[in-house]
Every structure is written in structure tokens, then in C-alpha cells.
Design an enzyme around this catalytic site. Structure first.
Site, PDB file in Angstrom:
ATOM      1  N   ASN A   9       0.867  -1.177   0.000  1.00 60.40           N
ATOM      2  CA  ASN A   9       0.000   0.000   0.000  1.00 60.40           C
ATOM      3  C   ASN A   9       0.906   1.231   0.000  1.00 60.40           C
ATOM      4  O   ASN A   9       1.544   1.527   1.002  1.00 60.40           O
ATOM      5  CB  ASN A   9      -0.881  -0.048   1.264  1.00 60.40           C
ATOM      6  N   LYS A  11       0.126   4.305  -0.217  1.00 63.93           N
ATOM      7  CA  LYS A  11      -0.497   5.471   0.427  1.00 63.93           C
ATOM      8  C   LYS A  11      -0.335   6.734  -0.449  1.00 63.93           C
ATOM      9  O   LYS A  11      -0.340   6.645  -1.675  1.00 63.93           O
ATOM     10  CB  LYS A  11       0.080   5.665   1.830  1.00 63.93           C
ATOM     11  N   HIS A  94      -9.353   0.686   5.331  1.00 68.20           N
ATOM     12  CA  HIS A  94      -8.049   0.899   5.974  1.00 68.20           C
ATOM     13  C   HIS A  94      -8.250   1.806   7.194  1.00 68.20           C
ATOM     14  O   HIS A  94      -9.090   2.708   7.174  1.00 68.20           O
ATOM     15  CB  HIS A  94      -7.080   1.545   4.974  1.00 68.20           C
ATOM     16  N   GLU A  96      -6.661   4.231   8.273  1.00 62.20           N
ATOM     17  CA  GLU A  96      -6.518   5.673   8.004  1.00 62.20           C
ATOM     18  C   GLU A  96      -7.815   6.231   7.423  1.00 62.20           C
ATOM     19  O   GLU A  96      -8.159   7.390   7.669  1.00 62.20           O
ATOM     20  CB  GLU A  96      -5.316   5.912   7.073  1.00 62.20           C
ATOM     21  N   GLU A 166      -4.992  -5.450  10.821  1.00 63.92           N
ATOM     22  CA  GLU A 166      -3.980  -4.418  11.016  1.00 63.92           C
ATOM     23  C   GLU A 166      -4.240  -3.693  12.335  1.00 63.92           C
ATOM     24  O   GLU A 166      -5.078  -2.769  12.382  1.00 63.92           O
ATOM     25  CB  GLU A 166      -4.038  -3.405   9.866  1.00 63.92           C
ATOM     26  N   GLY A 172       2.687   1.936  10.816  1.00 65.27           N
ATOM     27  CA  GLY A 172       3.609   3.063  10.639  1.00 65.27           C
ATOM     28  C   GLY A 172       4.338   3.469  11.900  1.00 65.27           C
ATOM     29  O   GLY A 172       4.948   4.530  11.964  1.00 65.27           O
ATOM     30  N   SER A 212       3.751  -2.517  10.325  1.00 61.60           N
ATOM     31  CA  SER A 212       5.218  -2.515  10.425  1.00 61.60           C
ATOM     32  C   SER A 212       5.854  -3.848  10.024  1.00 61.60           C
ATOM     33  O   SER A 212       6.809  -4.301  10.662  1.00 61.60           O
ATOM     34  CB  SER A 212       5.658  -2.079  11.831  1.00 61.60           C
TER      35      SER A 212
END
Ligand code: PEP
Length: 251
Positions: A9, A11, A94, A96, A166, A172, A212
Site C-alpha cells: 500500500n 499510500k 483501511h 486511516e 492491522e 507506521g 510494520s
């Protein structure tokens, strides 16, 4: 032998020329990789990367899509537009999108059904925040995200659905769930999928781990019984880190 699903991904990174350079490098370096591979560049680079991927087995992914086929939806990108560019899979839900853009389970479910209706593969992301985990709500959060995200999805299309677990606190941040912890949560997710679709269907579903993932931890994560692949963010932005993750068997 189990074939893992390793997805990148990208991003909101990479100009068109940077995306083309990375995709070209990956096509060369992963031509002998037996795993299922997907890369999800930003929307602006999809067309150019689609050209690069022609003739390779790497799947072109999108990072999101709008909940409608067409219409007055300023700023949205339709499933039909994605298909037109050769997109084969879309990442939905996701964290985010859930947390920064307040996407609800109901909205994500609408997108999941629309993508499946048009023949795309879906990666449905689920995961708890640190606060939810520490408050003992891990299982109820995941159960809700899975059941609501998949509401109305028929078992006949499950071969085009991948779940990505996730944990939000691991995305991240450099913090990774231990392989044991991730495996236990994947087993829980598989149990929820079994309640929804039956044991056999749940056994066959692909559950990726994301958070990560790096060349150093990929093999240990993939060695776990319930982990069937990885959704990779930061480490997918360079061939030096994404290639060894995809080729984790060689490490
Ligand atoms: C992600 O964005 O899905 C992700 C897992 O990111 P990272 O690998 O950077 O933690």
C-alpha cells in the site's frame, strides 16, 4: 504448498515517474516470486503503473474507491473507472480511512459489495486501536468490523475477499504484533468468519497481517498457521525492502 498474498500500500506517496520506476523494478525483481503480489499506487499513478504491469503477474490495486458507480460525487473515484484502468483489487476500510476520514462500517460495507459486484477483489482491513485493546474490546471491535463489513456478502464470492488484520497501534509506528499475538488474533478472526460462513469457508479465507511488516520480521509472521500474507505500508515504498518481504522464504 501455501501461496501467500503479499500486498503493498503506497499510500499518498510517489509521483507518476517515481511510481513507474518502482513498479518496473518490482516487475523485474519479483518475476521469479511464486507468491500472489499486489501493489496499490496512488490513484494518479494507476494508469501508468497499469502499463508497467502488463504481462506480469503483479496485481494492480487501488487504495480506496467511492461508494457509488457514478454521479455527482465530487472528488470520488468510481469502481468503473478503476476497472477501466486495469485495477484488479481494492483496499477498503483501511484504518486511516476509518479514523482520519471517519468511514463507518456501513459505508465500507457498501463499497465492499459494489467492488465485488463489479468483479474486483477486496482487501477488507480490520483492526483495533491501542485504547480498544487495553480496554478489553479487541474481540468486540473485530467481530463488529468483520460482521458489518461483510454484511450481505454471499459465500460464493469469498474467494475474492481477503481480510487484513492491522492493529492500528502497529501501523507506521515500527511496533509489530509478535507473531504469536498476531496468530492468535487471526485465529479469532477466522472463528468469526466461521460463524458467518461456516468452518470450511473460513479455513480457505486469506487473512493478511499488516503493521510494520519488514524484511526482518516477515518470515516469522508468515510461519504462523493463521497468517496467509501481509499488507505492507512503509516497507512497500522501496524495492530493497518490499522484495525481501515478498521473498521471505529465502531469508
Ligand atoms: C498499512 O498502511 O496498511 C501498513 C500496514 O503500514 P506499515 O507497514 O507502514 O505499518
Amino acid at each position: 504448498m501455501k501461496r501467500y498474498f503479499i500486498a503493498g500500500n503506497w499510500k499518498m506517496y510517489k509521483t507518476v515517474s517515481e511510481a513507474v520506476a518502482l513498479a518496473s523494478d518490482l516487475v523485474k525483481k519479483l518475476s521469479d516470486c511464486g507468491e500472489k503480489i499486489m501493489i496499490a499506487p496512488p490513484f494518479t499513478a494507476l494508469q501508468a503503473v497499469s502499463e508497467v504491469l502488463k504481462g506480469s503477474s503483479i496485481i494492480l490495486g487501488a487504495q480506496n474507491m467511492g461508494p457509488e458507480e457514478s454521479g455527482a460525487h465530487t472528488g470520488e473515484v468510481s469502481v468503473l473507472m478503476l476497472k477501466d484502468l486495469g485495477v484488479g483489487a481494492v483496499i477498503l476500510g483501511h484504518s486511516e480511512r476509518r479514523h482520519n476520514y471517519l468511514e463507518s462500517d456501513a459505508l465500507i460495507n457498501t463499497k465492499v459489495k459494489l467492488a465485488l459486484k463489479h468483479g474486483l477483489e477486496v482487501i477488507l482491513c480490520v483492526g483495533e486501536t491501542l485504547e480498544e485493546r487495553e480496554g478489553g474490546r479487541l474481540e468486540s471491535v473485530l467481530r463488529g468490523q468483520l460482521a458489518e463489513g461483510l454484511r450481505g456478502v454471499e459465500s460464493s464470492v469469498l474467494d475474492r475477499v481477503t481480510i487484513a488484520y492491522e492493529p492500528v497501534w502497529a501501523i507506521g509506528t515500527g511496533k509489530t504484533a509478535t507473531p504469536e499475538d498476531a496468530d492468535a488474533v487471526h485465529a479469532f478472526c477466522r472463528g468469526v468468519l466461521a460463524e458467518l460462513y461456516g468452518k470450511e469457508a473460513a479455513k480457505n479465507m486469506v487473512i493478511q497481517y499488516g503493521g510494520s511488516v519488514k524484511p526482518e520480521n516477515a518470515a516469522a509472521l508468515m510461519a504462523k498457521a493463521n497468517i496467509d500474507g501481509a499488507l505492507v505500508g512503509g516497507a512497500s515504498l522501496k524495492a530493497e525492502s518490499f522484495v525481501p518481504i515478498a521473498k521471505f522464504r529465502e531469508s
